[in-house]
Motif scaffolding. Structure first.
Motif, PDB file in Angstrom:
ATOM      1  N   UNK A  21     -27.567 -25.984  -8.752  1.00  9.92           N
ATOM      2  CA  UNK A  21     -27.342 -26.752  -9.977  1.00  9.92           C
ATOM      3  C   UNK A  21     -28.625 -26.913 -10.785  1.00  9.92           C
ATOM      4  N   UNK A  22     -29.742 -27.111 -10.098  1.00  8.44           N
ATOM      5  CA  UNK A  22     -31.025 -27.221 -10.793  1.00  8.44           C
ATOM      6  C   UNK A  22     -31.354 -25.908 -11.498  1.00  8.44           C
ATOM      7  N   UNK A  72     -42.655 -32.108  -9.698  1.00  6.17           N
ATOM      8  CA  UNK A  72     -41.503 -31.652 -10.475  1.00  6.17           C
ATOM      9  C   UNK A  72     -41.906 -30.547 -11.448  1.00  6.17           C
ATOM     10  N   UNK A  73     -43.050 -30.694 -12.103  1.00  2.44           N
ATOM     11  CA  UNK A  73     -43.488 -29.667 -13.046  1.00  2.44           C
ATOM     12  C   UNK A  73     -43.665 -28.317 -12.351  1.00  2.44           C
ATOM     13  N   UNK A  74     -44.239 -28.332 -11.147  1.00  2.33           N
ATOM     14  CA  UNK A  74     -44.390 -27.096 -10.372  1.00  2.33           C
ATOM     15  C   UNK A  74     -43.011 -26.541 -10.031  1.00  2.33           C
ATOM     16  N   UNK A  75     -42.121 -27.400  -9.559  1.00  2.00           N
ATOM     17  CA  UNK A  75     -40.764 -26.968  -9.230  1.00  2.00           C
ATOM     18  C   UNK A  75     -40.067 -26.372 -10.447  1.00  2.00           C
ATOM     19  N   UNK A  76     -40.225 -27.014 -11.597  1.00  2.00           N
ATOM     20  CA  UNK A  76     -39.604 -26.541 -12.833  1.00  2.00           C
ATOM     21  C   UNK A  76     -39.996 -25.089 -13.122  1.00  2.00           C
ATOM     22  N   UNK A  77     -41.286 -24.804 -13.077  1.00  3.07           N
ATOM     23  CA  UNK A  77     -41.728 -23.452 -13.418  1.00  3.07           C
ATOM     24  C   UNK A  77     -41.405 -22.432 -12.327  1.00  3.07           C
ATOM     25  N   UNK A  78     -41.352 -22.850 -11.071  1.00  2.00           N
ATOM     26  CA  UNK A  78     -40.882 -21.953 -10.009  1.00  2.00           C
ATOM     27  C   UNK A  78     -39.425 -21.580 -10.278  1.00  2.00           C
ATOM     28  N   UNK A  79     -38.617 -22.570 -10.613  1.00  2.00           N
ATOM     29  CA  UNK A  79     -37.196 -22.317 -10.895  1.00  2.00           C
ATOM     30  C   UNK A  79     -37.042 -21.466 -12.150  1.00  2.00           C
ATOM     31  N   UNK A  80     -37.805 -21.764 -13.189  1.00  2.00           N
ATOM     32  CA  UNK A  80     -37.726 -20.979 -14.424  1.00  2.00           C
ATOM     33  C   UNK A  80     -38.077 -19.518 -14.160  1.00  2.00           C
ATOM     34  N   UNK A 115     -40.679 -45.994 -14.331  1.00  2.00           N
ATOM     35  CA  UNK A 115     -41.253 -45.827 -15.671  1.00  2.00           C
ATOM     36  C   UNK A 115     -42.747 -45.530 -15.639  1.00  2.00           C
ATOM     37  N   UNK A 116     -43.295 -45.264 -14.439  1.00  2.30           N
ATOM     38  CA  UNK A 116     -44.721 -44.935 -14.329  1.00  2.30           C
ATOM     39  C   UNK A 116     -44.935 -43.565 -13.685  1.00  2.30           C
ATOM     40  N   UNK A 117     -44.069 -42.619 -13.972  1.00  6.92           N
ATOM     41  CA  UNK A 117     -44.176 -41.292 -13.360  1.00  6.92           C
ATOM     42  C   UNK A 117     -45.309 -40.458 -13.964  1.00  6.92           C
ATOM     43  N   UNK A 118     -45.682 -40.740 -15.208  1.00  2.00           N
ATOM     44  CA  UNK A 118     -46.692 -39.940 -15.902  1.00  2.00           C
ATOM     45  C   UNK A 118     -48.003 -39.900 -15.118  1.00  2.00           C
ATOM     46  N   UNK A 119     -48.506 -38.681 -14.899  1.00  5.76           N
ATOM     47  CA  UNK A 119     -49.787 -38.502 -14.233  1.00  5.76           C
ATOM     48  C   UNK A 119     -49.770 -38.768 -12.739  1.00  5.76           C
ATOM     49  N   UNK A 120     -48.602 -38.590 -12.118  1.00  6.73           N
ATOM     50  CA  UNK A 120     -48.472 -38.878 -10.681  1.00  6.73           C
ATOM     51  C   UNK A 120     -48.133 -37.612  -9.892  1.00  6.73           C
ATOM     52  N   UNK A 121     -48.236 -37.743  -8.582  1.00 10.18           N
ATOM     53  CA  UNK A 121     -47.836 -36.659  -7.685  1.00 10.18           C
ATOM     54  C   UNK A 121     -46.381 -36.287  -7.945  1.00 10.18           C
ATOM     55  N   UNK A 122     -45.532 -37.283  -8.127  1.00  8.16           N
ATOM     56  CA  UNK A 122     -44.110 -37.034  -8.372  1.00  8.16           C
ATOM     57  C   UNK A 122     -43.904 -36.181  -9.616  1.00  8.16           C
ATOM     58  N   UNK A 123     -44.604 -36.526 -10.694  1.00 10.56           N
ATOM     59  CA  UNK A 123     -44.464 -35.765 -11.943  1.00 10.56           C
ATOM     60  C   UNK A 123     -44.931 -34.329 -11.766  1.00 10.56           C
ATOM     61  N   UNK A 124     -46.095 -34.166 -11.171  1.00  4.44           N
ATOM     62  CA  UNK A 124     -46.664 -32.821 -11.054  1.00  4.44           C
ATOM     63  C   UNK A 124     -45.878 -31.947 -10.081  1.00  4.44           C
ATOM     64  N   UNK A 132     -47.192 -22.478 -14.607  1.00  4.07           N
ATOM     65  CA  UNK A 132     -47.093 -22.797 -13.184  1.00  4.07           C
ATOM     66  C   UNK A 132     -48.486 -22.994 -12.594  1.00  4.07           C
ATOM     67  N   UNK A 133     -49.391 -22.081 -12.906  1.00  4.30           N
ATOM     68  CA  UNK A 133     -50.759 -22.185 -12.395  1.00  4.30           C
ATOM     69  C   UNK A 133     -51.421 -23.468 -12.904  1.00  4.30           C
ATOM     70  N   UNK A 134     -51.208 -23.774 -14.177  1.00  6.48           N
ATOM     71  CA  UNK A 134     -51.759 -24.999 -14.762  1.00  6.48           C
ATOM     72  C   UNK A 134     -51.214 -26.234 -14.039  1.00  6.48           C
ATOM     73  N   UNK A 135     -49.918 -26.248 -13.791  1.00  7.90           N
ATOM     74  CA  UNK A 135     -49.299 -27.395 -13.131  1.00  7.90           C
ATOM     75  C   UNK A 135     -49.765 -27.530 -11.688  1.00  7.90           C
ATOM     76  N   UNK A 136     -50.003 -26.422 -11.005  1.00  2.09           N
ATOM     77  CA  UNK A 136     -50.538 -26.486  -9.640  1.00  2.09           C
ATOM     78  C   UNK A 136     -51.934 -27.124  -9.671  1.00  2.09           C
ATOM     79  N   UNK A 137     -52.725 -26.782 -10.683  1.00  2.01           N
ATOM     80  CA  UNK A 137     -54.036 -27.408 -10.837  1.00  2.01           C
ATOM     81  C   UNK A 137     -53.921 -28.910 -11.065  1.00  2.01           C
ATOM     82  N   UNK A 138     -52.977 -29.313 -11.913  1.00  2.00           N
ATOM     83  CA  UNK A 138     -52.772 -30.740 -12.167  1.00  2.00           C
ATOM     84  C   UNK A 138     -52.277 -31.443 -10.907  1.00  2.00           C
TER      85      UNK A 138
END
Length: 96
Positions: free
Chosen positions: A8-9, A62-70, A51-60, A30-36
Motif C-alpha cells: 500500500x505504501x 521516513x524520508x529515507x524510506x520514501x526515496x527507497x520506495x520511490x 507535532x514535533x517530528x521535524x528534524x528527528x530520527x522519525x522524520x529522517x 536518498x543519499x541526502x536523506x541518509x546524511x540527514x
C-alpha cells in the motif's frame, strides 16, 4: 492511513510521485536523506509529540524510506516480494 502495508505504501507513493525522468535526482535525495539521518542519529534527536517530528530520527527514517520506495517504483520492484525472497536467503545463510 493507519496500519499501511508495504504494498500500500508503494502504491500511495507511486500515485503521488512517479517521475522516471528524475530517477537520478531521487537517488541523490536518498543519499541526502541518509546524511540527514546520520546527523539526527548522532544527536539522538527524537520526536516527543506528533507535532514535533521535524528534524528527528522519525522524520529522517521516513524520508529515507520514501526515496527507497520511490526508486523501487521507478524500477518496477515489488518490495514485498523482494522482502520474502531476501529473507529466505538470510534464513538459510544466517539461520534466523
Amino acid at each position: 492511513m493507519e496500519n499501511i502495508t508495504l504494498k500500500e505504501l508503494q502504491e500511495y507513493i507511486r500515485n503521488r510521485d512517479y517521475r522516471p525522468e528524475l530517477e537520478h535526482a531521487y537517488f541523490q535525495k536518498l543519499i541526502e536523506e541518509v546524511g540527514e539521518l546520520s546527523e539526527v542519529l548522532r544527536k539522538g534527536k527524537r520526536m516527543e509529540t506528533e507535532d514535533t517530528i521535524k528534524g528527528t530520527i522519525e522524520e529522517e527514517l521516513y524520508d529515507v524510506l520514501y526515496y527507497v520506495v520511490a526508486l523501487a517504483n521507478l524500477n518496477d520492484v515489488d518490495l514485498e516480494k523482494s522482502f520474502h525472497l531476501k529473507e529466505a536467503i538470510n534464513q538459510h545463510k544466517y539461520g534466523r
